[in-house]
Design an enzyme around this catalytic site. Structure first.
Site, mmCIF file in Angstrom:
data_model
loop_
_atom_site.group_PDB
_atom_site.id
_atom_site.type_symbol
_atom_site.label_atom_id
_atom_site.label_comp_id
_atom_site.label_asym_id
_atom_site.label_seq_id
_atom_site.Cartn_x
_atom_site.Cartn_y
_atom_site.Cartn_z
ATOM 1 N N ASP A 235 119.098 52.356 93.664
ATOM 2 C CA ASP A 235 120.190 53.225 94.097
ATOM 3 C C ASP A 235 119.901 53.836 95.473
ATOM 4 O OD1 ASP A 235 122.658 54.610 93.123
ATOM 5 O OD2 ASP A 235 121.444 56.412 93.443
ATOM 6 N N GLU A 287 102.962 41.680 89.993
ATOM 7 C CA GLU A 287 101.934 41.701 88.934
ATOM 8 C C GLU A 287 102.510 41.203 87.614
ATOM 9 O OE1 GLU A 287 100.124 45.530 88.251
ATOM 10 O OE2 GLU A 287 99.966 45.880 90.410
HETATM 11 C C1 GLC Z 1 124.973 55.284 94.371
HETATM 12 C C2 GLC Z 1 125.684 55.042 93.071
HETATM 13 C C3 GLC Z 1 126.715 56.092 92.894
HETATM 14 C C4 GLC Z 1 126.035 57.432 92.841
HETATM 15 C C5 GLC Z 1 125.184 57.656 94.071
HETATM 16 C C6 GLC Z 1 124.245 58.801 93.868
HETATM 17 O O1 GLC Z 1 125.779 55.101 95.468
HETATM 18 O O2 GLC Z 1 126.208 53.749 93.064
HETATM 19 O O3 GLC Z 1 127.493 55.897 91.758
HETATM 20 O O4 GLC Z 1 126.986 58.456 92.753
HETATM 21 O O5 GLC Z 1 124.386 56.542 94.356
HETATM 22 O O6 GLC Z 1 123.237 58.461 92.975
#
Ligand code: GLC
Length: 581
Positions: A235, A287
């Site tokens: 993310d 790993e």
């Molecule tokens: C990313 C995710 C989104 C979230 C953001 C904060 O963009 O896809 O849904 O709100 O990160 O974590």
């Protein structure tokens, strides 16, 4: 891999059906399942609710996994199901190594893994390393500790600016609207330091200058790798490291509405030190053998810069957001496909392709506008111009058929195989995206693309769950789009997706080559040859007469089989690669 010639060079002019070809990419023979995989994004809150609380759960995913195997995908990526107060639908994690009770237990996760593997499906999970929840034990400890303490150093705490420290430490704005800083009360109850949150105030950013943060995330990686996951979607992978000194910056934190501040210059994005983090993570994954992967959610421009992220010692893949944003603009599509393949080939990485996810208006709705639709992430409300749903679905089928013929890996978002549109009539009191609250309703946010799935038309709540109402209401059109109705209809969107995935696999298109078929590349149509398949998309108002050759697939049932109508795509088999007219 990269064809050994300039993209401008026309090398073959033997084919009356395709006309001259402009080769861009030759077949990829490197090992690795992900290089050509179709990966299906499951959004657990909205997939299937087995325990009847109105929110999807892991047991619901296990229950319906056979449907995904039958659809023909290679892997699923699960959006977060970890312990979380759900202030940002699970992207606010309070414990990275446990399952939130609304989704089930670690035992349910293990059952789901076993069932996936039985069905031959791999599972990728979401890693959220930029920030956690303010309820995470480390952040609670930081709040209880004084300024300058090791506990505070896990996060980005700073003294405020101006008299009494009443102003935020800098001018950064939250991606969801409003300032990216929130002031805390100190252990003595007096106004104290501020902490940085690029997203909601409930999502404090970690301090990636602190080795303890690195150690913690290595532990998290191993925890899930030990449980058998095939990798991680990372993310906001471009945001973990901030420029030294946190210099002022005038754009929004997503780098999009930059008013002269290009996203890549943002001091919270794309910092060089990120690469060392991902090199280390790659070592950890390796790993566990060669089959575990990292996929970056990285909003990095331009494509050659993004390619730096997927060099052989770093991530395996990155989402191709330029492709998503190209929409149905012929010129942009051709450019982004060419640039993606060339830039990624140059570092030995496969390209990825994507049209929808849980952060953008579904492509069946986006393509239902002539002219400008909604801005990504802002959603469509009941008082906004509404998309033409059937036009949108018609074009979405064409766009998907075009995308799934491309060499590389493709990401699908749950429900796109049903041609689902966004929910556009969600009442304000049910909206949950923090964007809505943080902008005072000015931006609606992403709830519209997160409406639960309709499984069975005749069952309560369209088969999503038999108990409470789904956490977001179904649009009226979802009843006729229910999966069971589509499963029985050969002309449905679902049947088309199944057939696309079946033929994509049989023709090995994910491992294929790409050359633009110049005769068919006009201002309103676009075509490429992958192996012996011609993929032709017509966005013109006029029907196109199809070339000779066996039509393998088309995105809509024809009125006249000789023509490709406006907003349609076809796959055509070329006779032994040297087509005739
Ligand atoms: C990313 C995710 C989104 C979230 C953001 C904060 O963009 O896809 O849904 O709100 O990160 O974590």
């Amino acid at each position: 891999m990269l064809a050994d010639m300039s993209v401008d060079t026309v090398t073959e002019a033997t084919s009356p059906a395709t006309g001259p070809l402009t080769p861009i990419h030759t077949a990829d023979t490197a090992p690795g399942w992900w290089r050509s995989a179709v990966i299906y994004q499951v959004y657990p809150r909205s997939f299937r609710d087995l325990n009847g609380d109105g929110v999807g759960d892991l047991a619901g995913i296990t229950e319906e996994l056979p449907q995904l195997a039958e659809l023909g995908v290679d892997a699923v990526w699960l959006s977060p199901f970890y312990r979380s107060p759900q202030r940002d639908a699970g992207y606010d994690v309070s414990d990275y190594c446990d399952v939130d009770p609304i989704f089930g237990t670690l035992g349910d996760f293990d059952v789901m893994m076993a069932e996936s593997h039985r069905l031959g499906l791999r599972v990728i999970v979401d890693l959220v390393p930029n920030h956690c929840s303010d309820q995470h034990a480390a952040f609670q400890a930081a709040l209880a500790a004084p300024a300058g303490s090791p506990e505070r150093d896990m996060f980005i705490f700073r003294d405020g600016a101006g008299e009494g420290g009443h102003e935020p430490p800098n001018n950064w704005q939250s991606h969801f609207g409003g300032p990216a800083w929130t002031r805390v009360a100190g252990p003595d109850g007096q106004p104290d330091q501020w902490y940085l949150h690029l997203f909601d105030s409930s999502q404090p950013d970690f301090n990636w200058d602190n080795p303890a943060v690195h150690a913690e995330f290595e532990r998290v990686l191993r925890f899930w790798l030990d449980r058998g996951v095939s990798g991680f979607r990372v993310d906001v992978a471009h945001a973990l490291v901030k420029a030294p000194g946190l210099p002022a910056w005038g754009g929004r934190a997503d780098g999009s509405s930059t008013d002269g501040f290009p996203g890549h210059e943002a001091p919270m994005f794309g910092q060089p030190a990120l690469h060392d983090i991902y090199r280390r993570w790659r070592e950890v994954l390796d790993e566990y053998g060669p089959d575990r992967i990292l996929c970056a959610e990285a909003n990095v421009d331009p494509l050659p810069r993004l390619a730096n992220w997927v060099r052989p010692d770093q991530m395996h893949q990155a989402f191709n957001f330029p492709y998503l944003h190209a929409g149905l603009d012929i010129h942009r599509l051709r450019t982004v496909v060419t640039d993606s393949l060339m830039a990624l080939d140059a570092v030995g990485a496969p390209s990825t392709w994507v049209l929808s996810n849980h952060d953008v208006v579904r492509h069946a709705s986006r393509f239902g506008y002539n002219g400008h639709g909604p801005r990504d992430g802002d959603g469509i409300g009941p008082f906004d111009p509404q998309p033409d749903v059937s036009l949108g679905r018609h074009r979405a089928a064409a766009a998907s058929l075009f995308m799934l013929g491309l060499p590389g890996a493709a990401y699908l978002y749950q429900g796109e195989e049903l041609g689902l549109p966004d929910g556009t009539d969600i009442p304000e009191h049910l909206r949950q995206d923090p964007t809505f609250a943080r902008t005072g309703g000015e931006r609606l946010g992403r709830d519209g693309c997160r409406v639960p799935l309709p499984w069975r038309a005749a069952e309560p709540h369209l088969g999503f769950g038999a108990g409470e109402s789904p956490w977001l209401p179904f649009p009226a059109s979802f009843a006729e789009l229910a999966r069971d109705l589509q499963a029985g209809s050969p002309s449905s969107h679902l049947s088309l997706y199944r057939e696309i995935l079946r033929q994509r696999r049989a023709l090995d298109l994910g491992r294929g080559s790409l050359a633009w078929a110049e005769n068919w590349c006009t201002s309103s149509s676009l075509a490429y040859v992958n192996g012996t398949t011609l993929v032709l998309m017509n966005l013109n108002h006029d029907p196109l007469e199809l070339p000779a050759g066996q039509v393998l697939l088309r995105s809509a049932s024809p009125d006249d089989a000789r023509y490709l109508a406006s907003g349609e795509t076809a796959w055509i088999r070329l006779e032994s690669g040297a087509p005739t007219d």
